[in-house]
Design an enzyme around this catalytic site. Structure first.
Site, PDB file in Angstrom:
ATOM      1  N   HIS A 120       0.838  -1.203   0.000  1.00  0.00           N
ATOM      2  CA  HIS A 120       0.000   0.000   0.000  1.00  0.00           C
ATOM      3  C   HIS A 120       0.864   1.241   0.000  1.00  0.00           C
ATOM      4  O   HIS A 120       1.790   1.361   0.786  1.00  0.00           O
ATOM      5  CB  HIS A 120      -0.902   0.028   1.239  1.00  0.00           C
ATOM      6  CG  HIS A 120      -2.050  -0.915   1.138  1.00  0.00           C
ATOM      7  ND1 HIS A 120      -3.355  -0.494   1.135  1.00  0.00           N
ATOM      8  CD2 HIS A 120      -2.087  -2.250   1.002  1.00  0.00           C
ATOM      9  CE1 HIS A 120      -4.153  -1.539   1.009  1.00  0.00           C
ATOM     10  NE2 HIS A 120      -3.404  -2.626   0.935  1.00  0.00           N
ATOM     11  N   TYR A 143      -8.911   5.566   7.825  1.00  0.00           N
ATOM     12  CA  TYR A 143      -8.982   5.947   9.242  1.00  0.00           C
ATOM     13  C   TYR A 143      -9.987   7.089   9.324  1.00  0.00           C
ATOM     14  O   TYR A 143      -9.775   8.132   8.706  1.00  0.00           O
ATOM     15  CB  TYR A 143      -7.635   6.451   9.746  1.00  0.00           C
ATOM     16  CG  TYR A 143      -6.558   5.396   9.897  1.00  0.00           C
ATOM     17  CD1 TYR A 143      -5.827   4.943   8.805  1.00  0.00           C
ATOM     18  CD2 TYR A 143      -6.245   4.870  11.158  1.00  0.00           C
ATOM     19  CE1 TYR A 143      -4.824   3.995   8.948  1.00  0.00           C
ATOM     20  CE2 TYR A 143      -5.243   3.924  11.314  1.00  0.00           C
ATOM     21  CZ  TYR A 143      -4.537   3.487  10.210  1.00  0.00           C
ATOM     22  OH  TYR A 143      -3.543   2.552  10.363  1.00  0.00           O
ATOM     23  N   PRO A 163      -3.199   0.739  18.945  1.00  0.00           N
ATOM     24  CA  PRO A 163      -2.960   0.237  17.583  1.00  0.00           C
ATOM     25  C   PRO A 163      -3.125   1.267  16.462  1.00  0.00           C
ATOM     26  O   PRO A 163      -2.849   0.955  15.304  1.00  0.00           O
ATOM     27  CB  PRO A 163      -3.997  -0.881  17.429  1.00  0.00           C
ATOM     28  CG  PRO A 163      -5.038  -0.604  18.441  1.00  0.00           C
ATOM     29  CD  PRO A 163      -4.386   0.119  19.561  1.00  0.00           C
ATOM     30  N   LYS A 188       1.886   0.242  15.036  1.00  0.00           N
ATOM     31  CA  LYS A 188       3.301   0.155  15.403  1.00  0.00           C
ATOM     32  C   LYS A 188       3.687  -0.997  16.329  1.00  0.00           C
ATOM     33  O   LYS A 188       4.879  -1.225  16.549  1.00  0.00           O
ATOM     34  CB  LYS A 188       3.734   1.471  16.081  1.00  0.00           C
ATOM     35  CG  LYS A 188       3.712   2.671  15.158  1.00  0.00           C
ATOM     36  CD  LYS A 188       4.732   2.521  14.057  1.00  0.00           C
ATOM     37  CE  LYS A 188       4.658   3.598  13.013  1.00  0.00           C
ATOM     38  NZ  LYS A 188       4.895   3.128  11.664  1.00  0.00           N
ATOM     39  N   TYR A 240       4.455   6.846   9.616  1.00  0.00           N
ATOM     40  CA  TYR A 240       3.602   5.677   9.390  1.00  0.00           C
ATOM     41  C   TYR A 240       4.379   4.607   8.622  1.00  0.00           C
ATOM     42  O   TYR A 240       4.328   3.415   8.962  1.00  0.00           O
ATOM     43  CB  TYR A 240       2.337   6.073   8.626  1.00  0.00           C
ATOM     44  CG  TYR A 240       1.269   4.993   8.628  1.00  0.00           C
ATOM     45  CD1 TYR A 240       0.185   5.060   9.499  1.00  0.00           C
ATOM     46  CD2 TYR A 240       1.354   3.898   7.760  1.00  0.00           C
ATOM     47  CE1 TYR A 240      -0.792   4.072   9.509  1.00  0.00           C
ATOM     48  CE2 TYR A 240       0.391   2.901   7.766  1.00  0.00           C
ATOM     49  CZ  TYR A 240      -0.681   2.997   8.644  1.00  0.00           C
ATOM     50  OH  TYR A 240      -1.623   2.004   8.651  1.00  0.00           O
TER      51      TYR A 240
END
Ligand code: RFL
Ligand code: PHB
Length: 392
Positions: free
Chosen positions: A72, A200, A291, A295, A387
């Site tokens: 991704h 998200y 979460p 990580k 990220y």
């Protein structure tokens, strides 16, 4: 029994450390409290940073990852009826890979079994002794018989509830900790993902997220109260919540059969040291994150990459990397902690705040922050860099 490195815990951290040591010809034994089936059945995390993929690849453990991993190049951030893409490839030239922790554990265990590694499942009352002296011992019970394993080093990859952190000499550790007034309800569903990249979403009802495990299996999450019971969440109620919080005009969230559902509390935790004498901690044994930043698993892999290399350097005559392991791993971990806390606060709703005005202020300022993050290339690059993963 005698070995060089006694590894306590056969989660991703312990299994990976075994592969790093085994490849270099260093003897090790892994002691695991649970059954093999239990270890293989745990669902948990799904996103691998590029650095994690690189390590798995360098150890030749990447066949499944190459075949079934989904690369991704970004994520979507959704709020107030808008869905904005953060393009990691464009911003920082990096990607992440969706590959379930369960699949990674399955691959690593299969390779250990092929190599004939010693992994003792169902080991009860595992206890390290004498780790502050030259001859550590780990005692454990197998099939009702007590055994002793002599080792040069003991590594605790036994998770947040493990025994190793508790085995540090009294008064030598401090805990830095915060719990959050929410939890995640996670489901696995037999339905193709309705999205290309992960979504998200901040919604007045609470956070929601759309992830996946494969082209036919979706993984979705809802923010719920920390004390809620999964029994109060029928499949219909879960899909309703997801439809409301992820809904966007012109887009459809496809529903499917829910095959697994559970609630996970959210906590941030870091211990003040990952080393005492010949005992070392790695992964969740030393720190946990909520979460939201994906990580937990990646931090476990980052620790093990550092510790594995340091143990090999120690055998080659250089003690310095092992002596500085705890400081180096924790320095990286505190950056990860701040990112995970930031992502969590950005996207969750504090329903518990009794002051309606303060609650509304917090929500509006979260929206303002999302506007800034998705509108500024610099801010998006900062998110993308963290990220996709800090260097190991
Ligand atoms: P693990 O995976 O907890 O493995 C530790 C292993 O040690 C064993 N053990 C013992 N063995 C012998 N003697 C003892 N006294 C022992 N005590 C414990 C345990 O049985 C287990 O096999 O730690 P590790 O290897 O450090 O790996 C860390 C990751 O598992 C963890 O960071 C992530 O999965 C966190 N996490 C999630 N992270 C994400 O990024 N996304 C997620 O969606 C996500 N979901 C989760 C999670 C963690 C969860 N836990 C720990 C409650 C969901 C759950 C339920
Ligand atoms: C998952 O796919 O389980 C997942 C993905 C991203 C997260 C957390 C969990 O931040």
């Amino acid at each position: 029994m005698q070995t060089s490195v006694a590894i306590i815990g056969a989660g991703p951290a312990g299994l990976l450390l075994g592969h790093i040591l085994g490849r270099a010809g260093v003897p090790f034994v892994i002691l695991e409290r649970s059954s093999r089936e239990h270890v293989l059945g745990r669902i948990r995390a799904g996103v691998l940073e590029q650095g994690s993929v690189d390590i798995v690849t360098s150890l030749g453990l990447d066949a499944g990852l190459r075949e079934r991993g989904l690369e991704h190049g970004g994520i979507h951030l959704q709020y107030e009826g808008q869905r904005r893409h953060v393009d990691f490839r464009d911003l920082v030239g990096r990607t992440v890979t969706i590959y379930g922790q369960q699949a990674l554990v399955t691959d690593m265990l299969a390779e250990h079994e092929r190599l004939g590694s010693t992994i003792l499942f169902d080991a009860d009352d595992v206890a390290p002794h004498g780790t502050d002296g030259p001859d550590p011992i780990v005692s454990y019970t197998l099939d009702g018989t007590r055994h002793e394993l002599h080792a040069d080093f003991v590594v605790g990859t036994d998770g947040y509830h493990g025994i190793c952190r508790q085995s540090f000499p009294t008064g030598t550790l401090e805990s830095y900790e915060r719990s959050y007034p929410f939890a995640w309800l996670g489901i696995l569903a037999d339905v193709p993902p309705s999205t290309d990249d992960l979504i998200y979403a901040l919604h007045p009802d609470g956070f929601a997220m759309h992830s996946m495990r494969s082209r036919t299996v979706s993984r979705l999450y809802l923010q719920v109260g920390p004390d809620e019971s999964i029994d109060d969440w029928s499949d219909e109620r879960i899909w309703d919540g997801l439809q409301t919080r992820l809904g966007l005009s012109g887009w459809t969230l496809e529903e499917g059969r829910i095959t697994e559902k559970s609630i996970t509390p959210m906590r941030s935790f870091v211990t003040s040291s990952l080393a005492s004498g010949r005992l070392f901690l790695a992964g969740d044994a030393g720190h946990i994150v909520p979460p939201t930043g994906a990580k937990g698993l990646n931090s476990a892999i980052a620790d093990v990459a550092l510790l594995g290399r340091a143990l090999l350097e120690q055998r080659a005559g250089d003690d310095a990397p092992l002596a500085s392991y705890s400081d180096r791993a924790l320095a990286r971990q505190w950056q990860v902690q701040q990112f995970s806390q930031w992502m969590t606060e950005l996207l969750h709703v504090h329903h518990e705040d009794p002051d309606a005005s303060a609650r509304a202020f917090r929500y509006r300022s979260q929206v303002g922050q999302l506007e800034y993050v998705t509108g500024s290339r610099n801010a998006m690059a900062g998110l993308a860099e963290q990220y996709a993963g800090l260097p190991f």
